[in-house]
Design an enzyme around this catalytic site. Structure first.
Site, PDB file in Angstrom:
ATOM      1  N   TYR A 144       0.782  -1.083   0.108  1.00 13.29           N
ATOM      2  CA  TYR A 144       0.244   0.133   0.020  1.00 13.29           C
ATOM      3  C   TYR A 144       0.911   1.144  -0.099  1.00 13.29           C
ATOM      4  CZ  TYR A 144      -3.529   3.578   1.811  1.00 13.29           C
ATOM      5  OH  TYR A 144      -4.604   4.324   1.545  1.00 13.29           O
ATOM      6  N   ASP A 239       9.405   2.622  -0.259  1.00 15.89           N
ATOM      7  CA  ASP A 239       8.390   3.769   0.025  1.00 15.89           C
ATOM      8  C   ASP A 239       8.275   3.116   2.040  1.00 15.89           C
ATOM      9  OD1 ASP A 239       5.628   4.350   1.175  1.00 15.89           O
ATOM     10  OD2 ASP A 239       4.213   3.642   0.503  1.00 15.89           O
ATOM     11  N   LYS A 267       4.382   8.774   9.163  1.00 16.30           N
ATOM     12  CA  LYS A 267       4.499   8.398  10.410  1.00 16.30           C
ATOM     13  C   LYS A 267       5.148   9.115  11.615  1.00 16.30           C
ATOM     14  CE  LYS A 267       0.623   4.721   8.140  1.00 16.30           C
ATOM     15  NZ  LYS A 267       1.213   3.806   6.805  1.00 16.30           N
TER      16      LYS A 267
HETATM   17  C1  LIG Z   1       0.411   4.667   5.389  1.00 20.00           C
HETATM   18  C2  LIG Z   1       1.342   4.313   4.512  1.00 20.00           C
HETATM   19  C3  LIG Z   1       1.068   4.933   2.938  1.00 20.00           C
HETATM   20  C4  LIG Z   1      -0.092   6.650   3.113  1.00 20.00           C
HETATM   21  O1  LIG Z   1       0.846   7.573   4.968  1.00 20.00           O
HETATM   22  P1  LIG Z   1      -1.166   8.588   4.457  1.00 20.00           P
HETATM   23  O2  LIG Z   1      -0.099   9.123   5.667  1.00 20.00           O
HETATM   24  O3  LIG Z   1      -2.042   7.403   5.290  1.00 20.00           O
HETATM   25  O4  LIG Z   1      -1.502   8.792   4.250  1.00 20.00           O
HETATM   26  C5  LIG Z   1       1.753   4.882   2.129  1.00 20.00           C
HETATM   27  N1  LIG Z   1       2.736   3.995   2.196  1.00 20.00           N
HETATM   28  C6  LIG Z   1       3.017   3.835   3.471  1.00 20.00           C
HETATM   29  C7  LIG Z   1       4.327   2.211   3.847  1.00 20.00           C
HETATM   30  C8  LIG Z   1       2.589   3.143   4.207  1.00 20.00           C
HETATM   31  O5  LIG Z   1       2.576   2.405   5.461  1.00 20.00           O
END
Ligand SMILES: *Cc1c(COP(=O)(O)O)cnc(C)c1O
Length: 429
Positions: A144, A239, A267
């Site tokens: 994701y 990511d 995060k």
């Molecule tokens: C949570 C997450 C996102 C999205 O971040 P948001 O702040 O919710 O937009 C993107 N990539 C990864 C790997 C994530 O865990």
């Protein structure tokens, strides 16, 4: 456990907020029942509106590596509040956090702050396309990267829980440019690059997948992605929105030793406030406006309060042994869970990287790919989830989410969690 107030609030919420929640992962669709409403967080605990206390393994979905309301983060926010909330202009703290991020994350030479992880990946993809002049991108099943149009294909936990792997509203023309490969499958990478390598702008991957539980890369897998991208002139994007500052001070790239061209963060860097970032080699980052032709902007980007919280957070996690203690604590938790599952005769297995873990009600000895994640027993998870909740342990309401341990979790919390788990496993059989 009395949940009257939560129930009342949920009913009102349903009237005014779609599905009663501001993010679909908060709904209890994957486990049944209704979401709880919260009024407080203290260290390892969340407190719901009825006053029930829960040991929290969601940690605001990752950011709260220091637990709720850590004194240093709170103090940094309070200090900044005295001086203003937003300027829409540059600050000293912005320079400091950029320097700190570049010093901690090995492949990052320059970094741009944004306000969410989604914005970070969206911008990184645009940058990769602008830099390479190519349109095709590659992502992996179960990974994701936020709700970016072109990345909502086989996009892991949130979408999986709703049983809608692909979102409507995404133009087919976008998803056609996204090629999805199975995670941890080397042949698929070889085959793809042999055909499309030269048309590919970038490969985006969660270097330790965290949106299908926690699934680490198999040996040499990331090296292969690195090699293929370099050979074909495509950019490799890690990511690390979840893994950045979570699994090690320098994220997954520090652990695996594989360096991407671009890294996305979020995060943990905000300490619980809305923030995201993307960074990489200067040569690539200089393609962004105002230096280069790739446009990217943000009204609240680098917001002083979020940056103050983030700096306090990054300074605290930089203390000696921080990550080692977190890793050991998490290991104690998982060893305990595995023992209790075995004793109860419940097929169960776990993955762990640092303070991040995945639990799978699976017959497999180790879960290493998306198909295995999908084959795990969701009925067992639902039963486990509700017994844990009833005994004061708050887990993500989905079998496909990673769990998080914070530095505020102590022996007492781990031991209470294991007592609850013993009951939860025996309730399954
Ligand atoms: C949570 C997450 C996102 C999205 O971040 P948001 O702040 O919710 O937009 C993107 N990539 C990864 C790997 C994530 O865990």
């Amino acid at each position: 456990m009395n949940r009257t107030r939560s129930q009342q609030l949920y009913e009102s919420a349903l009237q005014y907020i779609p599905g009663g929640v501001n993010s679909p992962v908060r709904a209890f669709k994957g486990v049944g029942g209704n979401p709880l409403f919260f009024k407080g967080g203290e260290g390892a605990y969340l407190i719901d509106v009825d006053g029930n206390r829960y040991i929290d393994y969601v940690g605001a979905w990752g950011p709260l590596i220091l637990g709720h309301n850590h004194e240093k983060v709170v103090a940094a926010i309070q200090a900044q509040l005295e001086n203003g909330i937003a300027y829409g202009a540059s600050t000293e703290a912005e320079v400091e956090i950029a320097k700190k991020i570049c010093s901690m994350v090995h492949s990052v030479e320059q970094v741009r702050l944004v306000t969410s992880g989604t914005e970070a990946t969206m911008s990184a993809i645009r940058l990769a396309r602008g830099y390479t002049g190519r349109d095709k991108i590659v992502k992996f099943e179960g990974c994701y990267h936020g709700h970016v149009d072109g990345l909502l294909v086989k996009a892991g936990s949130g979408a999986l829980t709703l049983g809608e792997p692909d979102s409507s509203g995404v133009p087919q023309a976008y998803s056609e440019l996204t090629h999805v490969l199975p995670f941890n499958n080397k042949e698929a990478v070889e085959e793809y690059f042999a055909v499309h390598g030269e048309e590919t702008a970038c490969v985006i991957v969660e270097p330790i997948a965290g949106n299908m539980g926690c699934v680490p890369p198999i040996p040499d897998y990331l090296d292969l992605l690195r090699e293929k991208c370099s050979e074909m002139g495509a950019l490799l994007i890690f990511d690390e929105v979840m893994t950045g500052f979570r699994v090690a001070p320098g994220g997954a790239q520090q652990i695996t030793g594989v360096l991407p061209d671009l890294t996305t963060l979020g995060k943990v860097i905000g300490g619980g406030l809305p923030i995201g970032a993307f960074g990489g080699k200067i040569e690539i980052m200089e393609k962004i406006a105002p230096v280069g032709p790739v446009y990217q902007a943000g009204t609240l980007a680098g917001n002083p309060i979020a940056v103050a919280a983030g700096l306090a957070m990054l300074e605290t996690v930089s203390e000696p042994n921080f990550y080692e203690e977190l890793r050991l604590k998490t290991k104690t938790l998982l060893d305990g869970l595995n023992e209790r599952a075995t004793a109860a005769g419940v097929p169960f297995t776990t993955n762990q990287v640092g303070g991040m873990f995945g639990c799978f009600f699976s017959e497999e000895e180790k879960v290493t790919n998306f198909d295995q994640v999908m084959a795990a027993n969701t009925e067992h998870f639902q039963s486990y989830f509700h017994t844990m909740l009833e005994h004061g342990v708050y887990l993500a309401p989905s079998a496909y989410e990673a769990g998080f341990v914070s530095s505020a979790h102590g022996d007492e919390e781990i031991s209470k969690t294991l007592d609850a788990a013993e009951k939860a496993f025996s309730a399954i059989n």
